[in-house]
Design a protein around this motif. Structure first.
Motif, PDB file in Angstrom:
ATOM      1  N   MET A   1       0.827  -1.201   0.000  1.00 53.88           N
ATOM      2  CA  MET A   1       0.000   0.000   0.000  1.00 53.88           C
ATOM      3  C   MET A   1       0.868   1.260   0.000  1.00 53.88           C
ATOM      4  O   MET A   1       0.534   2.248  -0.663  1.00 53.88           O
ATOM      5  CB  MET A   1      -0.936   0.002   1.202  1.00 53.88           C
ATOM      6  N   VAL A   2       1.990   1.238   0.722  1.00 57.98           N
ATOM      7  CA  VAL A   2       2.914   2.376   0.700  1.00 57.98           C
ATOM      8  C   VAL A   2       3.393   2.635  -0.714  1.00 57.98           C
ATOM      9  O   VAL A   2       3.430   3.786  -1.186  1.00 57.98           O
ATOM     10  CB  VAL A   2       4.115   2.126   1.643  1.00 57.98           C
ATOM     11  N   THR A   3       3.736   1.566  -1.433  1.00 58.14           N
ATOM     12  CA  THR A   3       4.171   1.703  -2.824  1.00 58.14           C
ATOM     13  C   THR A   3       3.084   2.335  -3.682  1.00 58.14           C
ATOM     14  O   THR A   3       3.359   3.225  -4.508  1.00 58.14           O
ATOM     15  CB  THR A   3       4.559   0.322  -3.399  1.00 58.14           C
TER      16      THR A   3
ATOM     17  N   LEU B   1       1.074   7.573  -6.465  1.00 58.14           N
ATOM     18  CA  LEU B   1       0.044   8.562  -6.787  1.00 58.14           C
ATOM     19  C   LEU B   1       0.568   9.999  -6.741  1.00 58.14           C
ATOM     20  O   LEU B   1      -0.099  10.911  -7.238  1.00 58.14           O
ATOM     21  CB  LEU B   1      -1.137   8.420  -5.825  1.00 58.14           C
ATOM     22  N   ALA B   2       1.755  10.205  -6.145  1.00 59.17           N
ATOM     23  CA  ALA B   2       2.346  11.551  -6.048  1.00 59.17           C
ATOM     24  C   ALA B   2       1.306  12.566  -5.575  1.00 59.17           C
ATOM     25  O   ALA B   2       1.105  13.620  -6.186  1.00 59.17           O
ATOM     26  CB  ALA B   2       2.939  11.972  -7.387  1.00 59.17           C
ATOM     27  N   ILE B   3       0.666  12.253  -4.481  1.00 62.16           N
ATOM     28  CA  ILE B   3      -0.453  13.051  -3.976  1.00 62.16           C
ATOM     29  C   ILE B   3      -0.080  14.517  -3.801  1.00 62.16           C
ATOM     30  O   ILE B   3      -0.819  15.423  -4.207  1.00 62.16           O
ATOM     31  CB  ILE B   3      -0.948  12.473  -2.632  1.00 62.16           C
TER      32      ILE B   3
ATOM     33  N   GLU C   1      -7.156  20.207  -6.802  1.00 61.01           N
ATOM     34  CA  GLU C   1      -7.378  18.762  -6.892  1.00 61.01           C
ATOM     35  C   GLU C   1      -7.346  18.123  -5.509  1.00 61.01           C
ATOM     36  O   GLU C   1      -8.181  17.265  -5.193  1.00 61.01           O
ATOM     37  CB  GLU C   1      -6.323  18.127  -7.796  1.00 61.01           C
ATOM     38  N   LEU C   2      -6.421  18.549  -4.670  1.00 56.57           N
ATOM     39  CA  LEU C   2      -6.354  17.984  -3.319  1.00 56.57           C
ATOM     40  C   LEU C   2      -7.601  18.319  -2.513  1.00 56.57           C
ATOM     41  O   LEU C   2      -8.091  17.489  -1.747  1.00 56.57           O
ATOM     42  CB  LEU C   2      -5.105  18.498  -2.603  1.00 56.57           C
ATOM     43  N   LYS C   3      -8.117  19.512  -2.684  1.00 53.05           N
ATOM     44  CA  LYS C   3      -9.343  19.881  -1.967  1.00 53.05           C
ATOM     45  C   LYS C   3     -10.490  18.957  -2.362  1.00 53.05           C
ATOM     46  O   LYS C   3     -11.275  18.524  -1.520  1.00 53.05           O
ATOM     47  CB  LYS C   3      -9.702  21.341  -2.265  1.00 53.05           C
TER      48      LYS C   3
ATOM     49  N   LEU D   1      -9.210   5.929  -4.035  1.00 57.84           N
ATOM     50  CA  LEU D   1      -8.374   7.065  -4.401  1.00 57.84           C
ATOM     51  C   LEU D   1      -7.701   6.823  -5.751  1.00 57.84           C
ATOM     52  O   LEU D   1      -7.668   7.735  -6.596  1.00 57.84           O
ATOM     53  CB  LEU D   1      -7.309   7.298  -3.328  1.00 57.84           C
ATOM     54  N   GLU D   2      -7.210   5.621  -5.968  1.00 56.24           N
ATOM     55  CA  GLU D   2      -6.613   5.289  -7.255  1.00 56.24           C
ATOM     56  C   GLU D   2      -7.627   5.413  -8.385  1.00 56.24           C
ATOM     57  O   GLU D   2      -7.315   5.938  -9.459  1.00 56.24           O
ATOM     58  CB  GLU D   2      -6.049   3.870  -7.214  1.00 56.24           C
ATOM     59  N   ALA D   3      -8.836   4.943  -8.128  1.00 54.38           N
ATOM     60  CA  ALA D   3      -9.872   5.009  -9.157  1.00 54.38           C
ATOM     61  C   ALA D   3     -10.221   6.451  -9.495  1.00 54.38           C
ATOM     62  O   ALA D   3     -10.408   6.809 -10.663  1.00 54.38           O
ATOM     63  CB  ALA D   3     -11.122   4.257  -8.683  1.00 54.38           C
ATOM     64  N   GLU D   4     -10.287   7.300  -8.478  1.00 59.84           N
ATOM     65  CA  GLU D   4     -10.605   8.698  -8.691  1.00 59.84           C
ATOM     66  C   GLU D   4      -9.534   9.408  -9.500  1.00 59.84           C
ATOM     67  O   GLU D   4      -9.810  10.312 -10.300  1.00 59.84           O
ATOM     68  CB  GLU D   4     -10.793   9.408  -7.344  1.00 59.84           C
ATOM     69  N   LEU D   5      -8.289   9.006  -9.306  1.00 64.18           N
ATOM     70  CA  LEU D   5      -7.157   9.655  -9.983  1.00 64.18           C
ATOM     71  C   LEU D   5      -6.793   8.998 -11.311  1.00 64.18           C
ATOM     72  O   LEU D   5      -5.921   9.513 -12.020  1.00 64.18           O
ATOM     73  CB  LEU D   5      -5.938   9.657  -9.058  1.00 64.18           C
TER      74      LEU D   5
END
Length: 205
Positions: free
Chosen positions: A168-170, A175-177, A184-186, A200-204
């Motif tokens: 999960m860390v990887t 994602l380079a949040i 985008e972060l908001k 989160l992955e799906a959203e991005l």
């Protein structure tokens, strides 16, 4: 100290003046309620303040580099200034004025990467790199680099655990949040305030 309260914090991009402290973004803060603030109380021995900026540097100036969304707990200490001219290879540790130019040794930049959290009254030794999303437990003394999303504590600080499983860390790092825009972060706050990495992955995506 007047009018300070623990519910209000010092945003570093608004207060830092030392040219050797580099701040990314506008969200990193220090809980300054109980002392004189970040530059006066937390950062120690860093060349470039009102007095030392008039001095000729002894050598390379180590910088303090702070990412975005960094949380720094009250009364933390970030030691800079390399070996402070105390050379442990010499018979005497005393910083004799006559040999200052030969005793100073830089330690490299100290880096607080995006999204890390320094607990109250922790101490960072010179040249330490704290990884993205890492947590330093209250009262810890950090003597070496801290991996991303690790939790460390003690004196000297040792790895307690990782916030998430390695896989999960990887995924989170990929994602380079913290490289994304404020807008985008908001929009992502509900997902960032959850443990649902898949959403989160799906959203991005």
């Amino acid at each position: 100290m007047q009018d300070k309260h623990w519910s209000r914090v010092e945003y570093l991009h608004l207060s830092v003046t030392n040219p050797n402290i580099l701040i990314k973004g506008q969200h990193s803060y220090y809980s300054d309620c109980w002392d004189r603030g970040f530059e006066q109380s937390v950062v120690r021995y860093l060349h470039g303040d009102k007095v030392s900026q008039e001095w000729e540097p002894l050598g390379h100036i180590d910088k303090l580099i702070i990412g975005d969304y960094v949380c720094i707990g009250a009364e933390s200490v970030i030691l800079m200034g390399g070996n402070h001219t105390h050379c442990i290879d010499f018979i005497s540790l005393y910083p004799f004025v006559e040999t200052l130019n030969t005793t100073y040794q830089p330690r490299g930049d100290t880096v607080l990467n995006d999204g890390c959290w320094l607990g109250i009254r922790c101490i960072l030794m010179p040249g330490v790199v704290v990884g993205e999303g890492a947590v330093i437990a209250a009262g810890s003394v950090v003597t070496k680099d801290v991996p991303p999303y690790a939790v460390v504590g003690g004196n000297p600080a040792r790895l307690i655990k990782y916030r998430f499983p390695e896989e999960m860390v990887t995924r989170v790092l990929k994602l380079a949040i913290y490289e994304r825009s404020d807008e985008e972060l908001k929009r992502l706050i509900p997902l960032l305030s959850s443990a649902d990495i898949s959403a989160l992955e799906a959203e991005l995506a």
